[in-house]
Design a protein around this motif. Structure first.
Motif, mmCIF file in Angstrom:
data_model
loop_
_atom_site.group_PDB
_atom_site.id
_atom_site.type_symbol
_atom_site.label_atom_id
_atom_site.label_comp_id
_atom_site.label_asym_id
_atom_site.label_seq_id
_atom_site.Cartn_x
_atom_site.Cartn_y
_atom_site.Cartn_z
ATOM 1 N N LYS A 57 0.765 -1.144 0.062
ATOM 2 C CA LYS A 57 0.018 -0.063 -0.025
ATOM 3 C C LYS A 57 0.913 1.193 -0.029
ATOM 4 C CE LYS A 57 -3.310 0.834 2.864
ATOM 5 N NZ LYS A 57 -4.394 1.307 2.338
ATOM 6 N N ASN A 146 -6.444 0.077 -0.972
ATOM 7 C CA ASN A 146 -5.915 1.036 -2.177
ATOM 8 C C ASN A 146 -4.418 1.370 -1.848
ATOM 9 O OD1 ASN A 146 -7.407 2.055 0.635
ATOM 10 N ND2 ASN A 146 -6.368 3.935 -0.198
ATOM 11 N N SER A 152 -10.424 4.948 -1.221
ATOM 12 C CA SER A 152 -10.665 3.536 -0.871
ATOM 13 C C SER A 152 -11.378 2.924 -2.135
ATOM 14 C CB SER A 152 -11.493 3.314 0.388
ATOM 15 O OG SER A 152 -10.835 3.900 1.266
ATOM 16 N N GLU A 181 -15.769 3.385 4.876
ATOM 17 C CA GLU A 181 -15.136 2.603 5.761
ATOM 18 C C GLU A 181 -15.641 2.774 7.249
ATOM 19 O OE1 GLU A 181 -13.498 5.278 4.514
ATOM 20 O OE2 GLU A 181 -11.608 4.886 3.628
HETATM 21 MG MG MG Z 1 -7.640 3.312 4.393
#
Ligand code: MG
Ligand code: TXA
Length: 340
Positions: A57, A146, A152, A181
């Motif tokens: 990431k 992501n 995201s 989220e």
């Molecule tokens: Mg995040």
């Protein structure tokens, strides 16, 4: 690295779930769907796998991960000294888009929590996520799947766009239904503290806790060098490459304002569309915050395709899940807010 694309439609479901579980048990890292956003999962016990998640990431080392569990038994292997309030929350909001910060149990890799003695835990309601956790028998640490800083991912295609070739597998599940989220609540502070708003709303939490504290980092830019309760809050987030502004005001005023600008594009409500003369992406209607939440990240991902120099985003209300959408958009706009 070649990223396996695990199909789970129809008769492939069982096979796909078992393959994902096998990869995770061997220490691999795999993107999995959840009801909120796709997560990049690894065993919470394996230090090396967690480090691979951070690396794939490009995530700052001091930003801790959420551990995902499939049942209440697993909670005890992740957290210790679990307070009564945690069981109250679990009863109301699990499985679902809700995370609580508790004291970390022995055995969980310390880098999951970026060295903190606490751990964030969530029990997702998404069937695929649940089945993968249960099949692996492991608590799974999973940040959003992501590239750090990008919006995201709410579809498998978003994950592939960011992480293809950098992770072992992507479970090709359905699009996420919630779209933002999970709500993050700390139960390790003097009063329960809302660290990140999500689909479990501040209003719902207040019904359980009359002493709920809403962290001010939710809507304000943290000062440089300030200590923040949720490290994720201090990073640049969700940002399109186009310079973005968050604009509050009613539909006509929003359209007049954007129409007066050169080389502008809009991320707007459907009721704004007719009045706007520039290129636009509609992310729902102002009155329906759940739809705005479901669409906001894919809208942000498409914003750069409009080819404008500046993007004006029509701000949602801060009611219900609208607060979560506002929280993500104010970060996408680097805290540049225009009140009309
Ligand atoms: Mg995040
Ligand atoms: O819906 C979600 O929560 C998704 C899906 C995949 O479950 N996951 C997710 O993870 O959003 P991530 O890593 O993108 O965000 C985790 C957030 C960050 O803001 C982080 O700072 C906070 O949770 N967090 C994690 N552990 C924490 C801890 N021990 N104390 C305070 N905040 C913590």
């Amino acid at each position: 690295m070649i990223t396996e694309k695990l199909e789970i439609k129809g008769e492939n479901y069982e096979k796909g779930i078992l393959r994902a579980a096998e990869i995770l048990k061997k220490g691999g890292i795999a993107a999995i769907p959840t009801e909120t956003v796709y997560g990049l999962a690894a065993s919470a016990y394996f230090e090396t796998s967690i480090k691979a998640v951070f690396a794939a990431k490009g995530r700052p080392q001091d930003n801790p991960l959420i551990v995902h569990i499939s049942d209440m038994q697993m909670l005890k292997s992740v957290a210790r000294d679990i307070p009564e309030a945690a069981y109250k929350c679990a009863e109301s909001f699990w499985p679902g888009p809700f995370t609580m910060v508790l004291k970390r149990a022995e055995g969980i890799a310390p880098c999951v929590s970026a060295g903190l003695d606490t751990v964030a835990v969530r029990m997702p309601s998404d069937k695929t996520a649940h089945d993968i956790i249960a099949a692996s028998g492991l608590p799974l640490a999973a940040p959003s799947a992501n590239t750090s800083g990008a919006p995201s991912p709410t579809t498998a295609a978003h994950v592939i766009a960011d992480l293809d070739g950098k992770i072992d597998a992507v479970v090709m599940g359905a699009d996420c239904t919630v779209g933002v989220e999970s709500t993050v609540l700390s139960l390790c502070t003097e009063h329960p503290r809302l660290l990140r708003p999500g689909a479990v709303t501040a209003e719902q939490l207040r019904e359980l806790f009359d002493d709920l504290v809403v962290d001010k980092a939710i809507l304000a830019q943290p000062e440089k060098g300030a200590r923040v309760s949720s490290p994720g809050m201090k990073y640049k987030h969700y940002a399109p490459k186009t310079e973005a502004y968050l604009v509050s005001g009613e539909s006509g005023a929003f359209a007049d304002f954007v129409n007066s600008k050169q080389n502008a594009a809009a991320l707007c409500f459907s009721e704004d569309a007719d009045g706007l003369s520039c290129k636009k992406i509609i992310y729902g209607t102002a009155a329906d915050e759940a739809t705005l939440a479901r669409n906001v990240f894919s809208a942000l991902r498409r914003a750069d395709e409009l080819g404008a120099e500046v993007l004006y985003i029509h701000a949602p209300s801060k009611q219900g899940v609208g607060l979560a959408v506002y929280n993500r958009l104010i970060r996408a706009a680097a805290f540049r807010v225009i009140e009309l």
